[in-house]
Structures are given as structure tokens and as C-alpha cells.
Write a protein that holds these residues in place. Structure first.
Motif, PDB file in Angstrom:
ATOM      1  N   PRO A 103       1.641 -17.055  -4.091  1.00 22.32           N
ATOM      2  CA  PRO A 103       0.838 -16.257  -5.009  1.00 22.32           C
ATOM      3  C   PRO A 103      -0.048 -16.158  -3.106  1.00 22.32           C
ATOM      4  N   GLY A 104       0.001 -14.187  -3.042  1.00 20.84           N
ATOM      5  CA  GLY A 104      -0.393 -14.131  -1.594  1.00 20.84           C
ATOM      6  C   GLY A 104      -1.776 -13.823  -1.661  1.00 20.84           C
ATOM      7  N   GLY A 105      -2.632 -13.308  -0.380  1.00 22.01           N
ATOM      8  CA  GLY A 105      -3.901 -13.151  -0.534  1.00 22.01           C
ATOM      9  C   GLY A 105      -4.402 -12.146  -0.224  1.00 22.01           C
ATOM     10  N   GLU A 106      -5.920 -11.448  -0.035  1.00 20.81           N
ATOM     11  CA  GLU A 106      -6.644 -10.256  -0.153  1.00 20.81           C
ATOM     12  C   GLU A 106      -5.915  -9.659   1.539  1.00 20.81           C
ATOM     13  N   THR A 107      -5.633 -10.026   2.697  1.00 20.19           N
ATOM     14  CA  THR A 107      -5.108  -9.500   3.788  1.00 20.19           C
ATOM     15  C   THR A 107      -3.470 -10.634   3.997  1.00 20.19           C
ATOM     16  N   ARG A 108      -2.663  -8.922   4.945  1.00 21.30           N
ATOM     17  CA  ARG A 108      -1.390  -9.460   5.345  1.00 21.30           C
ATOM     18  C   ARG A 108      -1.844 -10.825   6.293  1.00 21.30           C
ATOM     19  N   GLN A 109      -2.570 -11.100   6.895  1.00 22.81           N
ATOM     20  CA  GLN A 109      -2.549 -12.320   7.524  1.00 22.81           C
ATOM     21  C   GLN A 109      -2.828 -13.529   6.850  1.00 22.81           C
ATOM     22  N   GLU A 110      -3.485 -13.041   5.884  1.00 23.99           N
ATOM     23  CA  GLU A 110      -4.118 -14.687   4.284  1.00 23.99           C
ATOM     24  C   GLU A 110      -2.669 -14.393   3.357  1.00 23.99           C
ATOM     25  N   SER A 111      -1.955 -13.590   3.513  1.00 25.87           N
ATOM     26  CA  SER A 111      -0.621 -13.998   2.524  1.00 25.87           C
ATOM     27  C   SER A 111       0.289 -14.285   3.218  1.00 25.87           C
ATOM     28  N   VAL A 112       0.627 -14.645   5.078  1.00 22.05           N
ATOM     29  CA  VAL A 112       1.497 -15.263   6.200  1.00 22.05           C
ATOM     30  C   VAL A 112       0.864 -16.621   5.725  1.00 22.05           C
TER      31      VAL A 112
END
Ligand code: CTP
Ligand code: MG
Length: 262
Positions: A103-112
């Protein structure tokens, strides 16, 4: 075995770090957790269909098309990991390619970063590729991989710009014209795409060190003071951002289907 009993190495070339990397397996992290606000209301962008197949599946297949890529880590919308997992189960990938879903996060950076947290230790080279760039050709993926294998810690595919770019100051009031501050020399500007390729340790360190909000991964490596290099990008690696991009993407797929038929 003692050193004395080893066969003589005289006359053989020492293996360079580059050739040692020639066969290392490569993983691709695909951030796909965005909503797609600019595309308008509807399902999360990565799950929207292009010619009947979810954009994310096109993006995963684009990475798996490279023979060097043996693992794809999909960073799903936070509440959509189970749905993404069953989509991937339902759409065939090459035999050589495994996948993981996180599962990803709030921002693209967090998701990466969440994708990198799931990266197994044997992967020394990692690609980061936007799910929103479903049509990148395999030649571009392989060009990025080759440049990382040749020793660059960070590689980005990019294209020259068609439009002249102006730097502006925010308008004093909404709906007022924005004053122009500068016009950078267009010949020196590049529009950057994905997949971006990295030495694993470098990218992880960048994500641990840089806290500013950035829109691409390579800029974090730049902030570490390391060399980032550009290889030629491709027009078909464009990012599906606004509704018109869906029309373009489906036109590209229709043309591919025609030319593949011959
Ligand atoms: N992304 C992500 N996690 C987020 C935000 C973005 O994984 N919290 C991913 C998107 O799914 C996309 C890629 O980063 O594949 C590039 O982002 P962008 O094109 O901006 O997609 P969205 O953020 O979904 O679109 P928008 O900015 O219009 O909402
Ligand atoms: Mg976004």
C-alpha cells in the motif's frame, strides 16, 4: 583451498564492477497510489482502463518487457492493495517476472519509499516508474538499465522541449497576469520521464536523507551531490495527466495493434 593451489590467473582480465553487474537482477518500483485529480472524477488513475486494460497493467508489462527486470513492486492506492493484487493475478506477466504489492502513502515520494522498503536485498539496481506512463517502450527501459550498469548512480530518460519555458512570479491577486522573471535557454532544458534507474544504496540513502517535497527521484540524488545522467527519452513515455492524454494513449495503442498485426 590455499592460495597456492589456485589455477594461475595470468593472462585473464580482472572482472570490473561493471561486468559484475551485467547479469544482476533488476527490480522496478511502480508508484500507482495517486488519485489522478487532474484526470477528473473516477477511479484512481492507475486503475482506469486504456483500451480495456487498466493503465497499471500496461505499466507493469512495460517494465516486464525488459528481460533484465525480474521483480515488479507495485505501490497501490492505500485502500486498494487487495484489488491491485487480484488485477495482477488476472493479467499474465512473463514467466521470469515476479510481483509484489504494497500500500502507498500520501505523496509520490512516500509511496516510492514504501516500495523501496519491500525491495529484497539481492537487487542492486532499481528502477522507479510512474504507473501514469503506461506506454514507455522497452528500448527506453533498457537504455536506462544499461547506463546504470555502466556505473551511473542515477539515470533519467528525458526529451528536449518543444515549448519555450518562462519562470514567473506568482500573481499578486488571483486572475491577474503573472510577471515573467526569466526565460531559461531552451536548448539546455530537458523534460524528464520515467523509468529512472538507480544504484539501490544511492536511492535508499537519498530517500532517508532528503525531506523536501520533490517530483522526481533523481532530484533527491542530485541533492546528495551525486552525478545524475540523462539518456534519450521517448514521446510514448508521456505521462497520462489530463483527459486529453487518455485520447492520445488509446491512439498509440490502436496504432500499435495495427502495426503488430503486420
Ligand atoms: N503516486 C503515488 N502516490 C501518491 C501520489 C502519486 O504512488 N500519493 C503516483 C501516481 O499513481 C503516478 C505517479 O505517482 O503513477 C505520478 O504522479 P501523478 O502523475 O501526479 O499522478 P496522481 O498524483 O495520481 O495525479 P494528480 O496529481 O493529477 O492527482
Ligand atoms: Mg500527483
Amino acid at each position: 583451498m590455499s592460495d597456492d593451489s589456485r589455477p594461475s590467473l595470468t593472462g585473464t582480465l580482472p572482472e570490473t564492477p561493471d561486468s559484475a553487474r551485467a547479469g544482476t537482477p533488476i527490480a522496478a518500483v511502480i508508484p500507482a497510489a495517486g488519485r489522478g485529480v487532474r484526470l477528473g472524477p473516477g477511479a484512481p488513475k492507475a486503475l482506469r482502463a486504456l483500451n480495456g486494460t487498466p493503465m497499471l497493467i500496461h505499466a507493469v508489462r512495460a517494465m516486464a518487457a525488459s528481460r533484465a527486470v525480474s521483480l515488479v513492486i507495485v505501490v497501490a492506492p492505500p485502500d486498494g492493495a487487495a484489488e491491485v493484487k487480484s488485477l495482477l493475478d488476472a493479467h499474465a506477466l512473463p514467466e521470469r517476472t515476479d510481483f509484489l504489492v504494497v500500500p502507498g502513502g500520501e505523496t509520490r515520494q512516500e509511496s516510492v519509499k514504501l516500495g523501496l522498503d519491500a525491495l529484497p536485498p539481492e537487487y542492486e539496481i532499481v528502477l522507479v516508474h510512474d504507473a501514469a506512463r503506461p506506454l514507455v517502450p522497452v528500448e527506453t527501459v533498457d537504455a536506462v538499465i544499461e547506463a546504470v550498469r555502466e556505473g551511473a548512480p542515477a539515470v533519467v530518460p528525458a526529451l528536449p522541449l518543444a515549448d519555450t519555458v518562462k519562470e514567473v512570479e506568482p500573481a499578486a491577486e488571483a486572475d491577474h497576469p503573472e510577471p515573467v522573471v526569466a526565460t531559461p535557454d531552451r536548448a539546455r532544458l530537458r523534460a524528464v520521464q520515467t523509468p529512472q534507474g538507480f544504484d539501490r544504496g544511492t536511492l535508499i540513502r537519498a530517500h532517508e536523507t532528503v525531506t523536501d517535497n520533490v517530483t522526481d527521484d533523481a532530484s533527491m540524488v542530485e541533492q546528495l551531490g551525486l552525478r545524475v545522467v540523462v539518456v534519450p527519452g521517448h514521446a510514448e513515455a508521456f505521462k497520462v495527466t489530463r483527459p486529453l492524454d487518455l485520447v492520445l494513449a488509446e491512439a498509440v495503442l490502436a496504432r500499435r495493434r495495427l502495426t503488430d498485426g503486420f
